[in-house]
Design a protein around this motif. Sequence first.
Motif, PDB file in Angstrom:
ATOM      1  N   ASP A  32       0.876  -1.166   0.000  1.00 39.39           N
ATOM      2  CA  ASP A  32       0.000   0.000   0.000  1.00 39.39           C
ATOM      3  C   ASP A  32       0.914   1.217   0.000  1.00 39.39           C
ATOM      4  N   CYS A  33       0.355   2.411   0.132  1.00 39.53           N
ATOM      5  CA  CYS A  33       1.201   3.605   0.010  1.00 39.53           C
ATOM      6  C   CYS A  33       2.263   3.666   1.107  1.00 39.53           C
ATOM      7  N   LEU A  34       1.900   3.329   2.335  1.00 37.37           N
ATOM      8  CA  LEU A  34       2.885   3.301   3.416  1.00 37.37           C
ATOM      9  C   LEU A  34       3.878   2.166   3.193  1.00 37.37           C
ATOM     10  N   GLY A  35       3.392   1.040   2.712  1.00 40.42           N
ATOM     11  CA  GLY A  35       4.264  -0.103   2.440  1.00 40.42           C
ATOM     12  C   GLY A  35       5.340   0.211   1.419  1.00 40.42           C
ATOM     13  N   LEU A  36       5.013   1.025   0.427  1.00 40.43           N
ATOM     14  CA  LEU A  36       6.022   1.456  -0.546  1.00 40.43           C
ATOM     15  C   LEU A  36       7.118   2.250   0.147  1.00 40.43           C
ATOM     16  N   VAL A  37       6.744   3.238   0.939  1.00 38.66           N
ATOM     17  CA  VAL A  37       7.738   4.061   1.640  1.00 38.66           C
ATOM     18  C   VAL A  37       8.562   3.192   2.581  1.00 38.66           C
ATOM     19  N   ARG A  38       7.925   2.295   3.300  1.00 40.71           N
ATOM     20  CA  ARG A  38       8.645   1.393   4.217  1.00 40.71           C
ATOM     21  C   ARG A  38       9.624   0.500   3.452  1.00 40.71           C
ATOM     22  N   GLU A  43      15.348  -0.886   1.869  1.00 43.74           N
ATOM     23  CA  GLU A  43      16.354  -1.145   0.839  1.00 43.74           C
ATOM     24  C   GLU A  43      17.450  -0.092   0.786  1.00 43.74           C
ATOM     25  N   VAL A  44      17.123   1.163   1.077  1.00 43.93           N
ATOM     26  CA  VAL A  44      18.093   2.248   0.909  1.00 43.93           C
ATOM     27  C   VAL A  44      18.672   2.720   2.244  1.00 43.93           C
ATOM     28  N   ILE A  45      17.844   2.853   3.252  1.00 42.71           N
ATOM     29  CA  ILE A  45      18.286   3.409   4.539  1.00 42.71           C
ATOM     30  C   ILE A  45      18.742   2.318   5.492  1.00 42.71           C
ATOM     31  N   GLY A  46      17.993   1.221   5.550  1.00 43.96           N
ATOM     32  CA  GLY A  46      18.313   0.127   6.464  1.00 43.96           C
ATOM     33  C   GLY A  46      17.071  -0.301   7.228  1.00 43.96           C
ATOM     34  N   GLU A  47      17.297  -0.914   8.354  1.00 48.50           N
ATOM     35  CA  GLU A  47      16.186  -1.420   9.169  1.00 48.50           C
ATOM     36  C   GLU A  47      15.193  -0.303   9.497  1.00 48.50           C
ATOM     37  N   GLU A  48      13.914  -0.653   9.464  1.00 52.87           N
ATOM     38  CA  GLU A  48      12.886   0.333   9.800  1.00 52.87           C
ATOM     39  C   GLU A  48      13.049   0.771  11.256  1.00 52.87           C
ATOM     40  N   PRO A  49      12.839   2.063  11.545  1.00 52.77           N
ATOM     41  CA  PRO A  49      13.052   2.558  12.902  1.00 52.77           C
ATOM     42  C   PRO A  49      11.972   2.141  13.887  1.00 52.77           C
ATOM     43  N   GLU A  50      10.806   1.752  13.401  1.00 56.89           N
ATOM     44  CA  GLU A  50       9.739   1.256  14.270  1.00 56.89           C
ATOM     45  C   GLU A  50       8.797   0.411  13.431  1.00 56.89           C
ATOM     46  N   ALA A  51       8.104  -0.485  14.090  1.00 49.72           N
ATOM     47  CA  ALA A  51       7.133  -1.328  13.392  1.00 49.72           C
ATOM     48  C   ALA A  51       5.855  -0.535  13.147  1.00 49.72           C
ATOM     49  N   ALA A  52       5.302  -0.689  11.975  1.00 44.85           N
ATOM     50  CA  ALA A  52       4.031  -0.030  11.672  1.00 44.85           C
ATOM     51  C   ALA A  52       2.918  -0.806  12.383  1.00 44.85           C
ATOM     52  N   PRO A  53       2.070  -0.112  13.122  1.00 43.65           N
ATOM     53  CA  PRO A  53       0.973  -0.815  13.785  1.00 43.65           C
ATOM     54  C   PRO A  53      -0.067  -1.266  12.761  1.00 43.65           C
ATOM     55  N   ALA A  54      -0.867  -2.241  13.127  1.00 41.14           N
ATOM     56  CA  ALA A  54      -1.977  -2.645  12.265  1.00 41.14           C
ATOM     57  C   ALA A  54      -2.920  -1.453  12.116  1.00 41.14           C
ATOM     58  N   HIS A  75      10.991  10.434  12.220  1.00 39.00           N
ATOM     59  CA  HIS A  75      12.090   9.751  11.543  1.00 39.00           C
ATOM     60  C   HIS A  75      12.630  10.434  10.281  1.00 39.00           C
ATOM     61  N   MET A  76      11.999  11.513   9.854  1.00 40.74           N
ATOM     62  CA  MET A  76      12.422  12.186   8.630  1.00 40.74           C
ATOM     63  C   MET A  76      12.525  13.686   8.869  1.00 40.74           C
ATOM     64  N   PHE A 145       8.741  15.381   3.352  1.00 36.07           N
ATOM     65  CA  PHE A 145       9.845  14.937   4.205  1.00 36.07           C
ATOM     66  C   PHE A 145      10.984  14.387   3.363  1.00 36.07           C
ATOM     67  N   ALA A 146      12.192  14.541   3.867  1.00 39.36           N
ATOM     68  CA  ALA A 146      13.371  13.943   3.251  1.00 39.36           C
ATOM     69  C   ALA A 146      13.763  12.714   4.062  1.00 39.36           C
ATOM     70  N   PHE A 147      14.126  11.659   3.365  1.00 34.26           N
ATOM     71  CA  PHE A 147      14.643  10.469   4.039  1.00 34.26           C
ATOM     72  C   PHE A 147      15.934  10.837   4.767  1.00 34.26           C
ATOM     73  N   PRO A 148      16.224  10.179   5.879  1.00 35.03           N
ATOM     74  CA  PRO A 148      17.509  10.423   6.547  1.00 35.03           C
ATOM     75  C   PRO A 148      18.640   9.729   5.792  1.00 35.03           C
ATOM     76  N   GLU A 149      19.845  10.123   6.092  1.00 42.02           N
ATOM     77  CA  GLU A 149      21.002   9.443   5.507  1.00 42.02           C
ATOM     78  C   GLU A 149      21.050   8.001   6.036  1.00 42.02           C
ATOM     79  N   PRO A 150      21.480   7.051   5.209  1.00 49.34           N
ATOM     80  CA  PRO A 150      21.600   5.671   5.689  1.00 49.34           C
ATOM     81  C   PRO A 150      22.556   5.581   6.868  1.00 49.34           C
ATOM     82  N   ARG A 151      22.235   4.706   7.780  1.00 47.24           N
ATOM     83  CA  ARG A 151      23.123   4.493   8.923  1.00 47.24           C
ATOM     84  C   ARG A 151      24.246   3.562   8.497  1.00 47.24           C
ATOM     85  N   PRO A 152      25.485   3.852   8.926  1.00 46.59           N
ATOM     86  CA  PRO A 152      26.584   2.941   8.568  1.00 46.59           C
ATOM     87  C   PRO A 152      26.373   1.577   9.213  1.00 46.59           C
TER      88      PRO A 152
END
Length: 155
Positions: A32-38, A43-54, A75-76, A145-152
């Motif tokens: 869905d739209c949020l799923g695309l952003v997640r 793929e680009v930033i790394g692990e998601e910072p929090e789980a999306a609630p149902a 987060h952004m 919003f801008a995505f944050p820089e990937p974490r090393p």
Amino acid sequence: MTPLQAAILAEAREWLGVPYRHQASLKGVACDCLGLVRGVWREVIGEEPEAAPAYRADWAETGTEETLLAAARRHMAELDPQDAGPGDVVLFRVTPDALVKHAAILSAAATTDEPQRRMIHAYWGRACVESWVGPWWSRRLSHAFAFPEPRPWRR
């Protein structure tokens, strides 16, 4: 466009054609739209910072909290929506008094040759598509919003 924005845009384009499915976030399967952003985040930033609630499909119509907007702000980096460019996330209110409900990733900025921006988003009842940010969407654009820089990577 920065290298990060280019990477985000390249990844988002890999999701084009993925079928729409509420709460899904799996490239090549459904989103869905949020799923695309997640998915792009993973793929680009790394692990998601929090789980999306149902969430229910009508959560924005029946809810009272700006859940999606609050998570983006946690987060952004917030931008003026008019300054957002390719690779940035944009959020929309379907009606002026409604909660923020739809998310997309901008894919092209407005130019003198092309006055409308473009976005990649998972469209209910269809799939992940790239479309114009025409007058209907432009009137509903509320935040960017801008995505944050990937974490090393760390061991």
